[in-house]
Design an enzyme around this catalytic site. Structure first.
Site, mmCIF file in Angstrom:
data_model
loop_
_atom_site.group_PDB
_atom_site.id
_atom_site.type_symbol
_atom_site.label_atom_id
_atom_site.label_comp_id
_atom_site.label_asym_id
_atom_site.label_seq_id
_atom_site.Cartn_x
_atom_site.Cartn_y
_atom_site.Cartn_z
ATOM 1 N N GLY B 42 32.776 69.062 68.748
ATOM 2 C CA GLY B 42 33.378 70.170 69.917
ATOM 3 C C GLY B 42 33.858 71.575 69.141
ATOM 4 N N GLY B 43 34.955 72.670 69.837
ATOM 5 C CA GLY B 43 35.250 73.925 69.400
ATOM 6 C C GLY B 43 35.028 74.296 67.717
ATOM 7 N N ILE B 44 35.630 72.863 67.690
ATOM 8 C CA ILE B 44 35.208 73.393 65.169
ATOM 9 C C ILE B 44 33.867 73.001 65.719
ATOM 10 C CG2 ILE B 44 36.360 72.931 63.554
ATOM 11 C CD1 ILE B 44 39.117 73.031 64.753
ATOM 12 N N ASP B 64 30.148 62.121 66.846
ATOM 13 C CA ASP B 64 31.595 62.140 68.186
ATOM 14 C C ASP B 64 30.613 61.333 69.580
ATOM 15 O OD1 ASP B 64 32.651 63.603 70.536
ATOM 16 O OD2 ASP B 64 31.855 65.421 69.722
ATOM 17 N N LEU B 73 31.678 75.819 77.754
ATOM 18 C CA LEU B 73 31.035 76.931 77.521
ATOM 19 C C LEU B 73 31.106 77.532 76.896
ATOM 20 C CD1 LEU B 73 28.412 75.677 80.588
ATOM 21 C CD2 LEU B 73 28.046 74.859 78.430
ATOM 22 N N ALA B 151 41.966 59.606 65.958
ATOM 23 C CA ALA B 151 41.184 59.237 65.252
ATOM 24 C C ALA B 151 41.471 60.381 63.918
ATOM 25 C CB ALA B 151 40.242 60.606 65.647
ATOM 26 N N ARG B 152 42.663 61.454 63.989
ATOM 27 C CA ARG B 152 42.244 61.793 62.238
ATOM 28 C C ARG B 152 42.819 60.981 61.326
ATOM 29 N NH1 ARG B 152 43.366 67.018 65.541
ATOM 30 N NH2 ARG B 152 42.495 68.416 64.544
ATOM 31 N N CYS B 204 63.577 56.237 83.499
ATOM 32 C CA CYS B 204 64.153 56.182 84.391
ATOM 33 C C CYS B 204 63.848 57.248 85.026
ATOM 34 C CB CYS B 204 65.657 55.899 84.315
ATOM 35 S SG CYS B 204 66.168 56.591 83.289
#
Lengths: 335, 762
Positions: B42-44, B64, B73, B151-152, B204
């Site tokens: 993804g981003g990283i 991934d 994008l 996942a980490r 509640c």
């Protein structure tokens, strides 16, 4: 904000506010970003990374880089592989001396760096097509007032005099007033002009946290002065060994005249080998280091464009060795 | 010298010359031959792939399971609009491979092994059949570019078990961090510090006593499930006779705790008992009717005549009236709000009449619509009715669960949330844009910060490879080298006192109480006579401790086992048993039992304390904690790990009170601090946890958010020579970075003591 803008920029718009009251101010910040234009003079790995980040974030780019492509930008990541291919084919052609290759070499040489990267920039963020452009005139021919039309100027590989001229031009141009209270220019104190910064003798560039001048600052000045004198941006392969020798000679002389001891160049007590430094001086860019610095500087430009967050002032140094990035003000001591 | 440099120059691509001059020469060969595993593209991940390619790495595998979305994008720069919907790992690998400079080894040997290969794996890293310890051992190191804790934790444990260094990173807006985890380096692992996971709101609070917008958003998502979900009973708002009776009893106990006089109490209880005999939900019949008209859950599709839409509008009005007026009046009648600051106000019948008004145009269909606008109650009702009509006319059924990227779901939840806020007078109201941020658990993200952490990760990779090169197979030496060379680096929004924007610190020492890397014994308090093995597995062993395929041992005997080749029936009989009734002596007060997971090579012991009285505590004005009322959460929410309540399960002060405090309001308006809102209700762990790798959106990370004050003009002076930090010390400092240089332990201590928040991001 059109719908597609919303979707593409959603995650970063959320940087500037999460509550309903902020809606109008988010729009304003977004407008500032999308109306801004940044001028890039001479692309390097670092400034390419900056440009990539800012273009993705929606800030238009104007590129002024009349240097020949690809020779001037061997370390730039745009079209890295095609660039390597061009260089490789040219190497072959110089061996074969074939006429056809000679021909293609000439065609390629007509391309400036700015022309070569322009389509890449548009492709990175199609929402900016039409707002990006190429400045074909060389820097020397650009009048002072030209620089004032940009929201930020990112320059690299310039002589000290050229940098001084541009920095002076930027503070002397009256800024266009915008009907928006938030956009009133905020002065960041203290302002120290580039000329004044350069006046500080390096040996006196010490402070509370720095008993000796910071290593990165020393390296930066050394390289700047070396490039200024050698007046070279690229080194051909054959020239490499000679160039290294020349750098070592220059560096020794430079250290003496600036009263810099070799301790200033040591890395955690390990002395710096000037020959290795010569290799670095000739090929200074490393991809991950450029990425980090391009990211940090990109953030600083975004802070100043959006006026959200205080941008760094004056000097910013990054060391890829330990990953530390510091900002400080370099100005002549008052007394 | 001359010949040597010429020789290298011809074989080294120009783009790598910088690297070649900066690094000792054998290291470049190491880079060219090392295998790298990247989890997340993804981003990283995109930034990492670019850095790896331009640094000459030639053997990279990418895992991934996500596909590309439009909102990626603005920063995931290897993706273009034409790639939307395609697997991220595949597109990213191909784009990165094209950036790898061609390389022929100096000896002219250009064999296939020298061919660069970036291999995508479109799959989930939690899948042990593909991504296991032997698989990881092929690689020199692992880079994490993940967006969720589950996942980490998994990768952390795999790397510890495989003895492979892990470079972990996360970002949120301008903030980020990078660290290195390696078993033999003797440094902190990902699980040494408690990660604040998702906030849990007591049922509640969501059902009856909301006090913050987020409570109403959660309620809106539950209402979505109730109206459109495949199984209506899975919604928290579902009611039947049994659940209503339980609620009555709960209310009576609450009255008990409030210290009513005996007479009052007995009157209340008797009335309640009388009512509950024939108690009916105020809204379930209407909801069922509406669902039937929309053809949800019908065995035979309805035939629709010309009156269908008006019938639907009437049914919608009845359901919305029940939810936003009748039910509220009933709750007021039950004295729910006697102590509340504000008594809720049902939506007016005048507003509710707009439901049947065919001329009403929903706000999202108006010409001047903007996603940032706030809807009136009537707007919200018209919008909800339009959702019902939309679903009824659609050819395919609505998504069974809320999804922030589903346009109808987002309109519905926004409208429902705001109506509820109007009823409970909770401000500020939420625009669709705001509600999406909360409901979708969206974390701000920008390309710059991802670029920074990814660059730092690759710089750490250079250090690690250098150690591996230098010390070879000597694990201890490699570990010691990594501990010395690598850094835990914080990426900050504002400068520290010394002017640092990127602050490197030594890798922290492991937490001696970490059950993952230190095999520490976990202490667990719960009601051993009420908890079943099934609850323990779901809520504690899998959810809190992150076991994938657990084996449970009591007194040395297996009482439960899970895994690919294990018959699920074998131990099924033990699942519904109370802990004390388990075989081999059971698990009661003072018992110690074992849990193993071969898929992540993990073995822990859990020491149990029986506890059957739980109270909700609040902090008084004097800072002292007071127990105010019995904890009415589900039994499976009442437990403590490690002697204190895990952060994940602790209700916030105001949530527990049912009263909004002033602080909450001011905090949410501070747009200079990045707010992270984790709002998934986790009372049904199987729902929220099962799709974690997928559902955590396109976030990039988790992070330790460091609160720093808002910027103010710096008044730097040049007192001590020419250099001065360019800004004044931060006014409100949580952590003094400068201490990190001198005393890591002290800094670590101050980090926890001074309450630096640890928050899961994207």
């Amino acid at each position: 904000m059109s719908h597609s803008h919303d979707d593409v920029y959603d995650r970063q718009i959320r940087l500037w506010g999460a509550d309903a009251q902020a809606s109008s101010s988010i729009m304003r910040i977004f407008k500032r970003m999308s109306n801004a234009r940044v001028l890039y003079i001479n692309l390097t790995g670092v400034t390419c990374e900056m440009m990539k980040n800012l273009v993705l974030a929606g800030v238009a780019a104007v590129v002024c880089d009349p240097r020949p492509y690809p020779d001037a930008v061997r370390e730039v990541f745009f079209k890295a592989s095609s660039m390597e291919a061009i260089i490789a084919s040219r190497r072959n052609s110089s061996n074969n001396n074939g006429e056809e290759e000679q021909q293609s070499k000439k065609v390629k040489l007509l391309n400036t760096v700015a022309e070569a990267v322009a389509p890449e920039i548009d492709e990175l963020n199609p929402l900016l097509i039409g707002r990006n452009s190429v400045e074909e005139r060389p820097i020397a021919l650009l009048p002072e007032e030209y620089f004032g039309q940009f929201d930020a100027v990112v320059a690299s590989r310039l002589s000290v005099d050229e940098v001084k001229r541009i920095s002076l031009a930027l503070i002397s141009v009256p800024r266009i007033a915008i009907d928006d209270k938030l956009s009133d220019p905020t002065k960041i104190e203290p302002y120290v002009s580039l000329a004044k910064m350069m006046e500080v003798p390096l040996a006196q560039a010490t402070g509370r946290w720095d008993k000796i001048p910071p290593r990165i600052l020393v390296l930066q000045r050394l390289l700047m002065d070396y490039w200024n004198e050698s007046n070279k941006t690229t080194i051909s392969n054959n020239d490499e060994a000679n160039a290294r020798e020349r750098f070592v000679v220059f560096a020794k002389k430079w250290m003496d005249s600036n009263k810099i001891t070799s301790a200033s160049l040591d890395i955690e007590g390990v002395p710096m080998n000037l020959k290795r430094l010569a290799a670095i001086a000739l090929h200074p860019e490393v991809s991950p280091t450029a990425a980090v610095l391009g990211g940090v500087l990109g953030n600083e430009v975004i802070k100043s464009l959006t006026r959200k967050g205080e941008p760094s002032n004056n000097v910013l140094m990054f060391s890829g060795l330990d990953g530390g990035c510091r900002s400080f003000v370099l100005c002549p001591a008052e007394n | 010298m001359t010949t040597e440099s010429t020789a290298t120059a011809t074989s080294t691509p120009p783009i790598l010359t910088g690297l070649q001059s900066a690094l000792p020469s054998p290291l470049l060969s190491k880079i060219l031959t090392s295998g790298i595993l990247l989890i997340g593209s993804g981003g990283i991940g995109c930034e990492l792939l670019k850095n790896l390619a331009l640094s000459g790495f030639r053997h990279v595998e990418v895992v991934d399971l996500d596909t590309i979305d439009v909102s990626n994008l603005n920063r995931q720069f290897l993706f273009r609009a034409r790639h939307v919907g395609m697997p991220k790992c595949k597109v990213a690998s191909e784009a990165a491979l094209a950036m790898v400079p061609p390389y022929s080894s100096p000896d002219g040997n250009n064999s296939n092994s020298n061919e660069a290969a970036y291999i995508p794996h479109h799959g989930n890293v939690l899948d042990n059949s593909k991504f296991n310890v032997p698989y990881l051992q092929q690689f020199a190191l692992v880079l994490n570019a993940l967006d969720n804790i589950t996942a980490r934790r998994r990768v952390n444990r795999l790397c510890l078990a495989a003895g492979i260094p892990l470079i972990e990173a996360g970002t949120a807006g301008y903030l980020g961090q990078v660290t290195v985890i390696h078993k033999s380096a003797g440094v902190e692992c990902y699980e040494c510090q408690v990660k604040a996971t998702q906030k849990v709101y007591p049922i509640c609070t969501i059902r009856s006593t909301p006090s913050m917008p987020v409570h109403c958003v959660v309620w809106g998502k539950e209402l979505y499930k109730l109206c459109f979900g495949g199984k209506v009973e899975e919604s928290m708002l579902f009611e039947d006779e049994e659940s209503l009776r339980a609620e009555k009893e709960g209310a009576a106990e609450e009255a008990d705790a409030e210290g009513k006089t005996d007479t009052e109490k007995s009157t209340d209880v008797s009335t309640n008992n009388m009512e509950s005999a024939g108690e009916k939900s105020t809204y379930m019949d209407q909801v069922h009717n509406l669902r039937a008209l929309m053809d949800i859950g019908n065995d035979v599709p309805q035939s629709k005549d010309e009156h269908h839409e008006s019938n639907l509008r009437i049914a919608a009005k009845e359901a919305l009236t029940a939810l936003f007026a009748t039910e509220i009046n009933k709750q007021i009648g039950m004295n729910r709000y006697k102590t509340a600051e504000k008594v809720p106000v049902p939506i007016s019948s005048q507003d509710l009449d707009t439901c049947t008004n065919v001329d009403g145009i929903p706000p999202t269909q108006r010409a001047d619509y903007a996603p940032t606008e706030i809807w009136t109650p009537a707007d919200c009702l018209v919008e909800m009715v339009s959702c019902f009509i939309h679903v009824s006319n659609a050819s395919s059924p609505p998504l069974p669960e809320f999804d922030k990227d589903d346009e109808m779901a987002m309109r519905f939840v926004t409208a429902a949330c705001n109506l509820r806020q109007y009823v409970f007078q909770i401000e500020p109201n939420q625009s669709l844009y705001d509600a999406k941020g909360i409901a979708g658990n969206i974390i701000p993200a920008i390309a710059t910060t991802n670029a920074i952490v990814a660059g730092l990760q690759v710089l750490q990779a250079f250090h690690i490879l250098k150690c591996q090169l230098e010390f070879g197979d000597n694990k201890e030496e490699v570990g010691a080298g990594i501990k010395k060379a690598c850094r835990y680096t914080y990426c900050l929004r504002e400068k520290t006192r010394k002017g640092y924007l990127l602050q490197p610190t030594q890798l922290p020492a492991p937490n001696p109480n970490c059950f993952v890397c230190r095999n520490a014994i976990i202490s667990l308090a719960l009601n051993t006579k009420e908890w079943t093995l099934e609850m323990l597995l779901a809520r504690v062993i899998k959810k809190e401790l992150g076991f994938g395929a657990p084996t449970v041992l009591v007194g040395g005997d297996i009482v439960y086992e899970e895994g690919d080749d294990i018959d699920p029936e074998e131990y099924a009989a033990n699942l519904p048993k109370k802990l004390v009734d388990l075989p081999s002596g059971g698990v009661g007060h003072g018992a110690v039992f074992g849990v193993e997971d071969f898929s992540q090579d993990l073995e822990v012991e859990i020491s149990v304390t029986h506890k059957d009285e739980w109270f909700i505590t609040v902090e008084g004005d004097d800072g002292a904690k007071k127990e105010v009322k019995p904890d009415d959460r589900e039994e499976s929410e009442k437990f403590e790990i490690g002697g204190k309540k895990p952060v994940a399960a602790a209700p916030t002060k105001s949530a527990a009170d049912g009263v909004s405090s002033e602080k909450d309001k001011t905090d949410s308006k501070d747009d200079d601090s990045i707010e992270v809102m984790d709002v998934e209700p986790v009372d049904k762990p199987s729902v929220t946890d099962g799709n974690s790798n997928n559902a955590a959106d396109d976030a990039d990370s988790d992070i330790e958010v460091i609160e720093v004050s808002t910027p103010r003009p710096a008044a730097a002076s040049a007192a001590n020579g020419s250099l001065s930090p360019s800004r004044v010390p931060l006014k409100k400092r949580r952590l003094d970075w400068d201490r990190d240089d001198q005393n890591v332990d002290e800094a670590k201590k101050s980090k926890t003591d001074e309450g630096v928040e640890v928050i899961e991001i994207e």
